[in-house]
Design a protein around this motif. Structure first.
Motif, PDB file in Angstrom:
ATOM      1  N   VAL A  22       0.748  -1.171  -0.030  1.00 17.88           N
ATOM      2  CA  VAL A  22      -0.136  -0.077   0.029  1.00 17.88           C
ATOM      3  C   VAL A  22       0.807   1.122   0.085  1.00 17.88           C
ATOM      4  N   ARG A  23       1.951   1.184   0.717  1.00 15.84           N
ATOM      5  CA  ARG A  23       2.898   2.330   1.108  1.00 15.84           C
ATOM      6  C   ARG A  23       3.369   2.713  -0.753  1.00 15.84           C
ATOM      7  N   ALA A  24       3.857   1.689  -1.309  1.00 15.41           N
ATOM      8  CA  ALA A  24       4.504   1.847  -2.668  1.00 15.41           C
ATOM      9  C   ALA A  24       3.335   2.303  -3.592  1.00 15.41           C
ATOM     10  N   PHE A  25       2.073   1.802  -3.372  1.00 15.46           N
ATOM     11  CA  PHE A  25       0.993   2.484  -4.355  1.00 15.46           C
ATOM     12  C   PHE A  25       0.804   3.736  -4.228  1.00 15.46           C
ATOM     13  N   ILE A  26       0.587   4.148  -2.715  1.00 11.36           N
ATOM     14  CA  ILE A  26       0.564   5.703  -2.453  1.00 11.36           C
ATOM     15  C   ILE A  26       1.643   6.638  -2.957  1.00 11.36           C
ATOM     16  N   ALA A  27       3.090   5.982  -2.778  1.00 12.23           N
ATOM     17  CA  ALA A  27       4.060   6.925  -3.309  1.00 12.23           C
ATOM     18  C   ALA A  27       3.874   6.885  -4.795  1.00 12.23           C
ATOM     19  N   GLU A  28       3.528   5.961  -5.437  1.00 20.00           N
ATOM     20  CA  GLU A  28       3.457   6.214  -6.997  1.00 20.00           C
ATOM     21  C   GLU A  28       2.379   7.064  -7.403  1.00 20.00           C
ATOM     22  N   GLN A  29       1.398   7.052  -6.698  1.00 21.40           N
ATOM     23  CA  GLN A  29       0.027   8.083  -6.740  1.00 21.40           C
ATOM     24  C   GLN A  29       0.655   9.572  -6.693  1.00 21.40           C
ATOM     25  N   LEU A  30       1.343   9.654  -5.441  1.00 22.62           N
ATOM     26  CA  LEU A  30       1.965  10.873  -5.082  1.00 22.62           C
ATOM     27  C   LEU A  30       3.068  11.373  -6.063  1.00 22.62           C
ATOM     28  N   ALA A  31       3.804  10.544  -6.508  1.00 20.31           N
ATOM     29  CA  ALA A  31       4.646  10.956  -7.486  1.00 20.31           C
ATOM     30  C   ALA A  31       4.027  11.414  -8.738  1.00 20.31           C
ATOM     31  N   GLN A  32       3.146  10.691  -9.284  1.00 21.00           N
ATOM     32  CA  GLN A  32       2.261  11.078 -10.347  1.00 21.00           C
ATOM     33  C   GLN A  32       1.305  12.518 -10.135  1.00 21.00           C
ATOM     34  N   GLY A  33       1.457  12.902  -8.902  1.00 19.33           N
ATOM     35  CA  GLY A  33       0.775  14.300  -8.524  1.00 19.33           C
ATOM     36  C   GLY A  33      -0.781  13.884  -8.554  1.00 19.33           C
ATOM     37  N   ARG A  34      -0.952  12.644  -8.126  1.00 25.73           N
ATOM     38  CA  ARG A  34      -2.323  12.648  -8.017  1.00 25.73           C
ATOM     39  C   ARG A  34      -3.257  12.930  -7.022  1.00 25.73           C
ATOM     40  N   PHE A  35      -2.474  13.460  -5.974  1.00 24.36           N
ATOM     41  CA  PHE A  35      -3.228  13.937  -4.709  1.00 24.36           C
ATOM     42  C   PHE A  35      -2.358  14.639  -3.654  1.00 24.36           C
ATOM     43  N   ASP A  36      -2.738  15.483  -2.942  1.00 28.82           N
ATOM     44  CA  ASP A  36      -1.963  16.156  -1.688  1.00 28.82           C
ATOM     45  C   ASP A  36      -2.687  15.246  -0.617  1.00 28.82           C
TER      46      ASP A  36
END
Ligand SMILES: Cc1cc2nc3c(=O)[nH]c(=O)nc-3n(C[C@H](O)[C@H](O)[C@H](O)COP(=O)(O)OP(=O)(O)OC[C@H]3O[C@@H](n4cnc5c(N)ncnc54)[C@H](O)[C@@H]3O)c2cc1C
Length: 382
Positions: A22-36
Motif C-alpha cells: 500500500v505504501r508503494a501504491f500511494i508513493a506512486e500516486q503521489l509521485a504522479q501528482g494524483r493527490f495532496d
C-alpha cells in the motif's frame, strides 16, 4: 454487566506484507501528482483515486470473490485503511460503501442487490451515503418520520433526511424509513431501503458546513418508488440493521486519525529539538494514539471472529474522536500559530481548516453523550 474485551492482536505476516504494497501504491500516486495528503482524508472525495484503489483490490477486501471481493481478512483490510489514512489519501468517495453499506448488502441484501451493486463498489465506481438523520431525529433515530407506503411491487417513500454526507455524489444511499406507525415499541416499524439516487423522486440540496464546504445535504423523497428487493434485512428490521451497522462505523482508525496529517505537520514544525513542553505534549498525544490503535485493532480481531463488539466500538469512538478534536487545539496553543483560512496551503491554513472541522468529529456517527450512555449501560451503571 458487559465484560469489555480488548484482547491484544498480532497482525499476521500477510497484513504486514500488504503494508509495504500500500505504501508503494500511494508513493506512486503521489509521485504522479494524483493527490495532496489531506487532513480528514476520509472526508475527501476523489473518484479517480477510488477507481485506482478498486483496480488494486483495496475495496471490498473481505467480501466473497463471486461478488467482486478479495476474500482477505479483516486485519489485512485494517492495514490498508490505516495506511491510506496515515498518508492522507483521498479515500472519501468509496469510504462509506467499503466500511459499512457493502457489508450490510452482503449480509442482508437480496441476491439482485448483491450482484448489481457489490462488484461496482469493489471496482471503486459506486459510492454510498447514510440516510439516517432527519430534522427532528438525530440521536433519537426511532423518531424518524420519513415514511414508506406499500404499493404493488414495492414501496413509495416521502419525507426528508439531513446531514447526509456525500449524497450529492453518491450512487446510492441506505435510508432508514418508517414502514409502520409509531407504537409502544418505538424501535419497531422501521425498515432500511437501498435508494438509487438517479431515479425520479429523489433530490438533494446542499447544506454548507462551518468552513463553507459542501459535504452534507438535505435529501428529499417525493413519492420515490423502491422495489421490494431493495429492502435490507426484511420489513420492520430497520432498528436491528442500524445498530449492527454502527459497530462497523465506530471502531476503525478513521475515528482517531482524522487529524493525523496535522499531527505530522506539527511534528515537522517542532523539528528534532523539541523544548520540554513540546516533548511532553507530543509524548502524551503519541501515547494516546498508540493505545487507541491497539484498542481498535483488537476490535478488528473480534470482528474477524464474528463477534459484535458494539460497546467496545463506542468506547473507541468516544476516546478517539476526543483525541482527534484535541490535536488542533494543543498545537495552536503550543506553537503560537494563528489559524487562518483562504490564504495558502501552509501550516496556519491547515490548522484553521482543522479547527473548524474538529467540532464535527464528536458528532458524526453518534454524539459523545449517546456513546457514553451506551458505555454506561454496558458497565451496568444505568
Ligand atoms: C460532519 C457530520 C457528518 C454527518 N453525516 C451524516 C450522514 O452521512 N448521515 C446521517 O444520517 N447523519 C449524519 N450526521 C448527523 C449526525 O449523526 C447527527 O448530527 C448526530 O447523530 C446528532 O444528532 P442531532 O444533530 O440531531 O443532535 P441531537 O440529537 O438533537 O443532539 C443535540 C445534543 O443533545 C445531546 N443529546 C441528545 N440526546 C441525548 C440523550 N438521550 N442523552 C444525553 N444527551 C443527549 C447530544 O449529544 C447533542 O449534544 C452527520 C453529522 C456531522 C456533524
Amino acid at each position: 454487566m458487559h465484560e469489555f474485551r480488548f484482547d491484544p492482536v498480532r497482525l499476521p505476516a500477510s497484513a504486514q506484507a500488504l503494508r509495504g504494497e500500500v505504501r508503494a501504491f500511494i508513493a506512486e500516486q503521489l509521485a504522479q501528482g494524483r493527490f495532496d495528503p489531506r487532513v480528514n482524508s476520509w472526508g475527501s472525495r476523489d473518484p479517480a483515486f477510488s477507481k485506482a484503489c478498486g483496480e488494486r483490490g483495496y475495496i471490498g477486501m473481505c467480501w466473497p470473490k463471486e461478488y467482486g471481493g478479495h476474500e482477505r481478512s479483516a486485519l489485512e483490510r485494517y492495514v490498508v485503511v490505516e495506511e491510506m489514512l496515515a498518508l492522507g489519501a483521498p479515500v472519501g468517495a468509496h469510504w462509506v460503501a467499503d466500511r459499512q453499506s457493502g457489508n450490510q448488502i452482503l449480509k442482508h441484501g437480496s441476491e439482485r442487490a448483491r450482484r448489481q451493486i457489490l462488484p461496482q463498489i469493489c471496482a471503486g465506481e459506486c459510492f454510498f451515503s447514510i440516510g439516517m438523520s432527519e430534522p427532528d431525529s438525530g440521536s433519537d433515530l426511532a423518531a424518524v418520520r420519513t415514511k414508506a407506503v406499500k404499493v404493488e411491487g414495492g414501496w413509495k417513500i416521502s419525507g426528508s433526511k439531513v446531514w447526509t454526507s456525500g449524497a450529492h455524489e453518491a450512487h446510492y444511499l441506505i435510508a432508514l424509513v418508517r414502514t409502520a406507525p409509531l407504537e409502544d415499541d418505538r424501535h419497531a416499524g422501521m425498515t432500511q431501503f437501498i435508494i438509487d439516487t438517479a431515479k425520479p423522486g429523489f433530490s438533494t440540496r446542499p447544506i454548507y458546513n462551518l468552513y463553507g464546504g459542501h459535504d452534507f445535504n438535505e435529501c428529499i423523497f417525493d413519492d420515490y418508488f423502491v422495489e421490494d428487493d431493495m429492502v435490507l434485512g426484511g420489513v420492520g428490521s430497520g432498528w436491528r440493521m442500524v445498530t449492527g451497522e454502527l459497530a462497523f462505523e465506530r471502531s476503525g482508525p478513521d475515528r482517531f486519525m482524522s487529524t493525523f496529517q496535522l499531527l505530522l505537520e506539527s511534528m515537522r514544525q517542532i523539528g528534532t529539538q523539541p523544548n520540554e513542553q513540546e516533548a511532553a505534549e507530543l509524548g502524551r498525544l503519541i501515547a494516546h494514539l498508540a493505545t487507541l490503535r491497539r484498542m481498535s485493532t483488537s476490535i478488528a480481531g473480534q470482528l474477524e471472529l464474528g463477534a459484535n463488539p458494539a460497546i467496545e466500538a463506542a468506547l473507541v469512538k468516544d476516546i478517539g474522536t476526543t483525541f482527534e478534536r484535541e490535536v488542533p487545539e494543543v498545537f495552536r496553543k503550543l506553537l503560537g500559530v494563528e489559524p487562518s483560512l483562504g490564504h495558502s496551503a501552509d501550516y496556519a491554513e491547515n490548522l484553521g481548516l482543522t479547527t473548524l472541522r474538529a467540532p464535527s468529529y464528536t458528532l458524526r456517527g453518534g454524539t459523545r453523550e449517546i456513546l457514553r450512555g451506551m458505555i454506561a449501560r454496558g458497565l451496568g451503571l444505568r
